[in-house]
Design an enzyme around this catalytic site. Structure first.
Site, PDB file in Angstrom:
ATOM      1  N   CYS A 152     -12.008  53.647  16.650  1.00 34.01           N
ATOM      2  CA  CYS A 152     -13.185  54.318  16.912  1.00 34.01           C
ATOM      3  C   CYS A 152     -12.594  55.231  18.424  1.00 34.01           C
ATOM      4  O   CYS A 152     -13.041  55.634  19.021  1.00 34.01           O
ATOM      5  CB  CYS A 152     -14.653  53.529  17.247  1.00 34.01           C
ATOM      6  SG  CYS A 152     -15.621  52.641  15.939  1.00 34.01           S
ATOM      7  N   CYS A 208     -17.176  51.578  11.128  1.00 32.24           N
ATOM      8  CA  CYS A 208     -18.069  51.418  12.479  1.00 32.24           C
ATOM      9  C   CYS A 208     -19.455  52.289  13.362  1.00 32.24           C
ATOM     10  O   CYS A 208     -19.067  53.345  12.657  1.00 32.24           O
ATOM     11  CB  CYS A 208     -17.127  51.118  13.768  1.00 32.24           C
ATOM     12  SG  CYS A 208     -15.558  49.739  13.728  1.00 32.24           S
ATOM     13  N   GLU A 228     -19.685  53.578  16.152  1.00 30.44           N
ATOM     14  CA  GLU A 228     -19.005  54.295  17.148  1.00 30.44           C
ATOM     15  C   GLU A 228     -19.176  56.224  15.928  1.00 30.44           C
ATOM     16  O   GLU A 228     -19.511  57.244  16.170  1.00 30.44           O
ATOM     17  CB  GLU A 228     -18.180  53.412  17.564  1.00 30.44           C
ATOM     18  CG  GLU A 228     -18.836  53.049  18.577  1.00 30.44           C
ATOM     19  CD  GLU A 228     -18.566  51.788  18.716  1.00 30.44           C
ATOM     20  OE1 GLU A 228     -18.567  51.202  16.938  1.00 30.44           O
ATOM     21  OE2 GLU A 228     -17.793  51.055  18.682  1.00 30.44           O
TER      22      GLU A 228
HETATM   23  N1  THU Z   1     -18.156  47.533  14.424  1.00 34.45           N
HETATM   24  C1  THU Z   1     -18.020  48.116  15.277  1.00 34.45           C
HETATM   25  O1  THU Z   1     -19.425  48.715  14.593  1.00 34.45           O
HETATM   26  N2  THU Z   1     -18.336  49.011  16.144  1.00 34.45           N
HETATM   27  C2  THU Z   1     -15.789  47.797  16.587  1.00 34.45           C
HETATM   28  O2  THU Z   1     -16.403  49.469  18.184  1.00 34.45           O
HETATM   29  C3  THU Z   1     -16.020  47.030  16.224  1.00 34.45           C
HETATM   30  C4  THU Z   1     -17.182  46.706  15.081  1.00 34.45           C
HETATM   31  C5  THU Z   1     -18.047  46.934  13.497  1.00 34.45           C
HETATM   32  C6  THU Z   1     -17.593  46.424  11.991  1.00 34.45           C
HETATM   33  C7  THU Z   1     -18.164  45.622  11.522  1.00 34.45           C
HETATM   34  O3  THU Z   1     -18.797  46.171  10.847  1.00 34.45           O
HETATM   35  C8  THU Z   1     -18.370  44.612  12.440  1.00 34.45           C
HETATM   36  O4  THU Z   1     -18.538  45.796  13.506  1.00 34.45           O
HETATM   37  C9  THU Z   1     -17.565  43.322  12.028  1.00 34.45           C
HETATM   38  O5  THU Z   1     -16.280  43.650  12.441  1.00 34.45           O
END
Ligand code: THU
Length: 157
Positions: free
Chosen positions: A115, A73, A75
């Protein structure tokens, strides 16, 4: 037996222009960071930016992988990058933006549980509240501490 409840607190802003300057600048960095998102599988692009006590801003974005659990992710890429590049410098604030196809959701993009736990760790070692700003097209939410996005935080130590 006693029924209990927990309150969480946050401030809602209607536009980036309404935010205090320091927060607005951090949000703009998160929006820039979203451009580096690599999300060919979900096509959901997320950007994040962390403000450190010395004024440094570290960006992150979600980085996906064909073997999905190997991705990360936005974050966490931002928080881990800050931890690696600026060890020991307290983290003050984290801004997050997300949406499909490099866009922005109407309602603020909210961070996943994993996260939030990582935010809790950096808040703990920073020894001050880490504020979390979630950006959406129609609203921006600011939480003054990770405690408000992760009540009853797990902390073994
Ligand atoms: N994702 C994030 O980057 N942060 C989050 O808190 C939730 C989800 C991303 C992970 C994945 O690459 C995409 O969003 C779909 O879940």
């Amino acid at each position: 037996m006693q029924y209990k409840r927990l309150d969480i607190h946050y401030t809602e802003y209607s536009s980036l222009g309404e935010l205090p300057e320091r927060d607005r600048i951090l949000c703009e960095e998160a929006i820039k960071a979203q451009k580096s998102s690599y999300a060919p599988y979900s096509k959901f692009n997320v950007g994040a930016a962390v403000l450190l006590e010395d004024g440094t801003i570290v960006r992150g974005s979600n980085q996906e992988n064909a073997a999905s659990p190997s991705g990360l992710c936005a974050e966490r890429t931002a928080l881990f990058a800050a931890g690696v590049l600026h060890p020991g410098v307290p983290m003050l604030s984290l801004a997050i933006v997300g949406g499909p196809d490099y866009g922005m959701c109407s309602s603020p993009a909210t961070p996943c549980g994993g996260c939030r736990q990582v935010m809790a760790e950096y808040q703990k070692i920073s020894k001050r509240p880490l504020s979390i700003i979630m950006i959406g097209k129609d609203a921006i939410w600011k939480f003054d501490s990770v405690d408000d996005v992760l009540p009853l935080i797990f902390d073994s130590i």
